[in-house]
Design an enzyme around this catalytic site. Structure first.
Site, PDB file in Angstrom:
ATOM      1  CE  LYS A   1       4.235   3.780  -6.065  1.00 43.58           C
ATOM      2  NZ  LYS A   1       3.344   2.427  -5.430  1.00 43.58           N
TER       3      LYS A   1
ATOM      4  CB  SER B   1       1.758   1.645  -8.875  1.00 40.99           C
ATOM      5  OG  SER B   1       2.042   1.284  -7.554  1.00 40.99           O
TER       6      SER B   1
ATOM      7  CB  SER C   1       2.405  -1.709  -6.189  1.00 36.53           C
ATOM      8  OG  SER C   1       1.156  -1.488  -7.238  1.00 36.53           O
TER       9      SER C   1
END
Lengths: 480, 495
Positions: B80, B155, B179
């Protein structure tokens, strides 16, 4: 009404930068003189993803000061973030201690005439910001982050100070204590000791506090005292004309000896304090505090008390306790056997004057404390006259040799042997018929002539006391 | 190709360690797979093919020299974009960090490298990890590999989509309010949020510091266990990181679950907001665990209803603080203006997206002098009550089950105009973050395809006491052993 009708009420916020090897929240090296932006790491620059880790050495120093000032050291305290935007603040917040400081209370005994006590509200730890360097003549500012993240202690006093002079004395004493603890060189010129003053006035005889103004960035003892004086005058003028003091942050203009408003309360920032989520509460074990309490070094107030008890004057004691190396020198001289009062005289008069004249420091002084004690001993036991002792001192100062050795080498030893001196006095009198006759005729001032002759024969080494006693005995009786 | 891309991370590592397959071949196969399908998903914010090839070659050289490159030898990974990577641009999904090339590696990157993993690049995300749909981005939103006009969740949407689409065998995500778990649920994979402090936060760009945890997104439970084993452990650079021993998480997957008690708060499940298919899938998953020997017990979480409000006070306050450093002066994209204040304003105005600005404003509001006690102070108290609810519930159960998300998914753009609706979708995941507890989302079925909804995965969430990751893994592995949901390949990326 005039200034005299108002009582100034003053509290100080003092920032002291700790001299640790690394910064408060990172292993980034910390020192005083380094090219700009060479003492930085990821954390110091506030790079994303970096986290604070509390420096144990900084906590030790912080606890040492709290103990020295008699604060209540909190076993549990917390860091908080104080937010504002400024280019020298890399994270957009300063990590400090808000409502939960590590030390509460405490007191500073300020020497002076009269001595007074200043109570402390609290001490807390926080990180320093970097430096904005405004380039003169150019429309740019440069940023140096070397100082960013350096450990600071903020010492907040109660409003127990009543004048600029008292404020300066308080700050001096605080500086001495910090230096004695060896936790900072606390130098105002270099900014490792900084001071803000909160000043308000109230009518004499009342106890309610007036509206205060904070004077920022007072970077010398002199300016601290002057700025407070100027602010007292400004507030008194307002109050005298029936006005009201507005809460404000002030700066001091030394050229005009005036304080002026930097910003008013309406413009004051909201720092939006947030408990620092990256740091758990700071736990200082009680046992740890007790261990540190047990090995605290002697502090100025304590030394002054000991020394004045040994008949050192208040003024000398204050001077000798102003710097740790000076105090240590003095202590070592006493420890080597010198009487305190005599040692104080030698150190404060001869030694400091000589060092000052030569622009040297105690660190490069060649007269060891043991040598000074030896010299004092030689005067005490009559081996050296006061005058000879000074000459030996100057020689020792230049050469670093033991005074006894110099006295011997240069023939400064005093002759005190009564038998030896009796022979010399007798000899002098034997060749001074004319002077003796005049003496007998009442010209007793001639006694100094005989002393001079004896000194001449002994090249100044005769013990004046012994010579005097012998003359008493061998000269004809009064006007007889 | 399918031999490689369908293999688990642990299988690939075993092949590389034994010399049966080279890391170079694995990297090349995944790069080829990416070339074929990645452009449909926008799952990457940055691919780093050259570095990946070099790294794979270095792993092979280690094996050739008789050294063991580690438990993830040669396994490709997606990071990420809030994980700090030395020499590789790290933007956290934000324009304000455009062009920032970090000078250091975070703890996660270091640990993965030491374990032999090979990064293929940085995965797309909601800006500063704020979002549940991956639409809060200056870039093209990430697509759900099961239905390209649907969100992948957020996210960590890029990470989840990449793993589900087999662009990488596993990815790292971060979880502040769900997330990792919510996008895992929406993409049909496994997502594990560890106990707060189990994994270092050093080198993970902060959103809500007291809530953030990094964790794995994988296609099966044992891979999640293996990756957690690599990530977990003390890090002196993070003062909130736990100094606790790291158990063998893969071995924990084999533990029996006979007699394990699974707590369910019925008041949370039986309400209107929950999608019928999600409820049905949840009941099925409970039945699976019951059949495997677990016991389902009733629990209550009295303060559950306050979790979202509490979270959005605390997370926004911390976020507003954490994002103060982005002023464009030292790094990132500066909008230079004649004055300092104007430069700050232009930089932040241009650099942050709408959702980030909204949260900075909320956070700034709750921290104002005078409102701190009313908002932040009170939220902290409620947070304590929520944590106590869990502690009390764990007196009578070993884990707590719920759906991961109240709905299977939504169309891109559908909730953009309604941030509250988006915030409410975090209802099941937020509790674990507030209480600092470990939680896992595992594949638990699919919703029925209708005229308006495609067939989308549904996640099943389990939550355990502090450091109860072994319990979670054992239950999740038992569920996985009795189901085949995790073996399905997303329809939109079957090349």
């Amino acid at each position: 009404m005039s200034v005299a009708d108002w009582e100034p009420v003053i509290g100080l916020e003092v920032h002291c930068q700790l001299q640790t090897a690394t910064k408060l929240f990172s292993a980034c090296e910390l020192q005083r003189l380094a090219p700009p932006n060479t003492l930085v790491d990821e954390f110091t620059l506030g790079l994303p993803g970096t986290l604070p880790v509390v420096n144990e050495a900084a906590v030790r120093s912080a606890v040492a000061l709290a103990l020295a000032l008699g604060c209540d050291v909190q076993t549990r305290s917390r860091f908080a973030r104080k937010h504002y935007f400024y280019p020298d603040l890399p994270k957009g917040y300063q990590t400090t201690q808000g409502s939960e400081p590590y030390a509460r209370g405490g007191m500073v005994e300020v020497p002076g005439d009269p001595p007074h006590r200043v109570r402390l509200t609290r001490i807390h730890m926080e990180e320093d910001a970097g430096k904005n360097v405004h380039v003169p003549g150019e429309d740019v500012s440069l940023l140096d982050f070397n100082r960013a993240g350096a450990p600071l202690l903020e010492i907040v006093s109660e409003p127990d100070i009543r004048s600029g002079a008292e404020a300066a004395a308080y700050l001096r004493e605080l500086r001495s204590i910090v230096r004695f603890l060896g936790i900072s060189d606390a130098n105002m010129e270099e900014g490792t000791l900084r001071c803000d003053a909160n000043v308000s006035l109230r009518r004499r005889g009342t106890t309610e506090l007036g509206t205060r103004c904070e004077i920022k960035n007072l970077n010398s003892f002199r300016f601290l005292a002057l700025a407070i004086g100027a602010e007292i005058r400004r507030q008194a003028d307002i109050l005298d004309t029936g006005g009201r003091v507005q809460m404000a942050t002030m700066s001091y203009d030394a050229d005009r000896d005036q304080t002026r408003v930097m910003r008013t309360k309406e413009e004051a920032a909201d720092y939006r304090y947030l408990p620092e989520p990256d740091l758990p509460p700071l736990l200082i074990p009680a046992a740890w505090i007790e261990t540190m309490r047990a090995c605290q070094p002697a502090l100025p107030a304590q030394l002054r008390a000991e020394w004045t008890a040994a008949e050192v004057s208040e003024a000398d004691a204050e001077l000798l306790s102003s710097e740790p190396d000076l105090a240590a020198y003095f202590e070592a001289t006493i420890a080597a056997g010198a009487p305190a009062k005599k040692a104080a005289n030698w150190v404060t008069i001869e030694l400091l004057a000589k060092l000052r004249a030569d622009e040297r420091t105690l660190a490069d002084c060649r007269v060891q404390p043991a040598h000074l004690a030896e010299l004092i001993g030689l005067v005490e036991d009559g081996t050296l006259s006061q005058r000879a002792a000074k000459q030996v001192f100057f020689a020792a100062y230049d050469e670093g040799l033991p005074p006894a050795e110099i006295a011997e080498r240069d023939g400064h030893r005093q002759v005190s042997d009564p038998a030896k001196l009796r022979a010399i006095v007798t000899e002098v009198l034997a060749v001074s018929d004319k002077q003796l006759a005049q003496y007998r005729a009442g010209k007793t001032a001639l006694r100094s002539y005989f002393v001079g002759q004896v000194m001449k024969k002994t090249r100044g080494q005769a013990n004046p006391k012994v010579v005097s006693d012998l003359l008493d005995e061998l000269l004809p009786g009064d006007a007889g | 190709m399918s031999q490689v891309i369908d293999a688990t991370a642990r299988e690939l590592a075993a092949q590389v360690r034994s010399g049966a397959r080279s890391a170079a071949e694995i990297a090349a196969t995944f790069l080829e797979r990416n070339d074929a399908v990645a452009s449909r998903l926008h799952a990457w914010s940055r691919r780093d093919d050259d570095r990946a090839r070099h790294r794979a070659a270095a792993i092979d050289a280690e094996v050739a020299a008789g050294r063991d490159p580690g438990p993830l030898a040669g396994v490709p990974v997606g990071l990420k974009d809030n994980f700090v990577t030395a020499g590789v641009e790290t933007c956290c999904g934000s324009r304000i960090l455009a062009g920032w090339i970090p000078p250091y590696d975070g703890a996660h990157v270091q640990r993965l490298a030491e374990a032999g993993a090979v990064s293929l690049g940085k995965c797309a995300m909601d800006e500063f990890a704020m979002g549940s749909s991956n639409e809060n981005t200056p870039d093209e939103p990430v697509r759900n590999p099961w239905a390209l006009d649907f969100v992948p969740g957020g996210s960590s949407g890029g990470s989840a989509a990449a793993v589900a689409a087999r662009l990488v065998p596993f990815a790292l995500g971060t979880d502040t309010g769900g997330s990792i778990r919510q996008p895992a649920s929406m993409c049909g994979i496994v997502g594990l949020k560890p106990t707060y402090g189990r994994v270092s936060r050093y080198g993970m760009i902060a959103f809500g510091s007291s809530l953030d945890q990094a964790g794995p997104l994988t296609r099966n439970v044992r891979d999640a266990a293996a990756v957690l084993g690599v990530l977990a452990g003390h890090d002196p650079r993070d003062s909130t990181c736990l100094d606790e021993p790291v158990p063998d998480y893969v071995a924990a997957c084999d533990a029996t679950i006979a007699g394990a008690r699974i707590g369910v708060d019925r008041s949370v499940i039986d309400h209107d907001g929950l999608d019928d298919d999600v409820r049905a899938a949840f009941e099925t998953s409970l039945a699976v665990l019951r059949d495997a020997g677990a016991q389902i017990v009733d629990i209550t979480l009295p303060h559950f209803a306050h979790a979202i409000a509490t979270y959005y006070v605390l997370a926004t306050a911390e976020a507003a603080s954490n994002l103060s450093r982005y002023d464009g002066l030292r790094y990132g994209a500066q909008q230079t203006r004649p004055g300092l204040r104007q430069t700050y304003e232009a930089t932040r105005e241009h650099g942050f997206g709408d959702e980030v600005k909204r949260r900075i404003m909320l956070g700034t509001f709750v921290l104002r002098e005078g409102s701190f006690a009313r908002y932040y102070g009170r939220a902290q108290k409620v947070r304590t009550l929520i944590a106590r609810d869990y502690a009390a519930a764990f007196a009578s159960c070993d884990a707590i089950a719920s759906p991961t998300s109240p709905v299977a998914g939504w169309r891109i753009g559908e909730k953009q105009a309604d941030p509250m609706a988006m915030y409410l979708s975090d209802v099941f995941t937020i509790g674990a973050n507030l209480a600092g507890l470990p939680a896992i989302s595992i594949p638990g079925g699919f919703c029925r395809a209708t005229e308006t909804m495609p067939r989308l995965p549904i996640g099943f969430q389990l939550l355990a006491p502090r450091l109860g990751e072994p319990t979670l893994l054992a239950l999740a592995a038992a569920h996985e052993a009795a189901t085949a949901w995790h073996e399905q390949m997303p329809t939109q990326v079957q090349s």
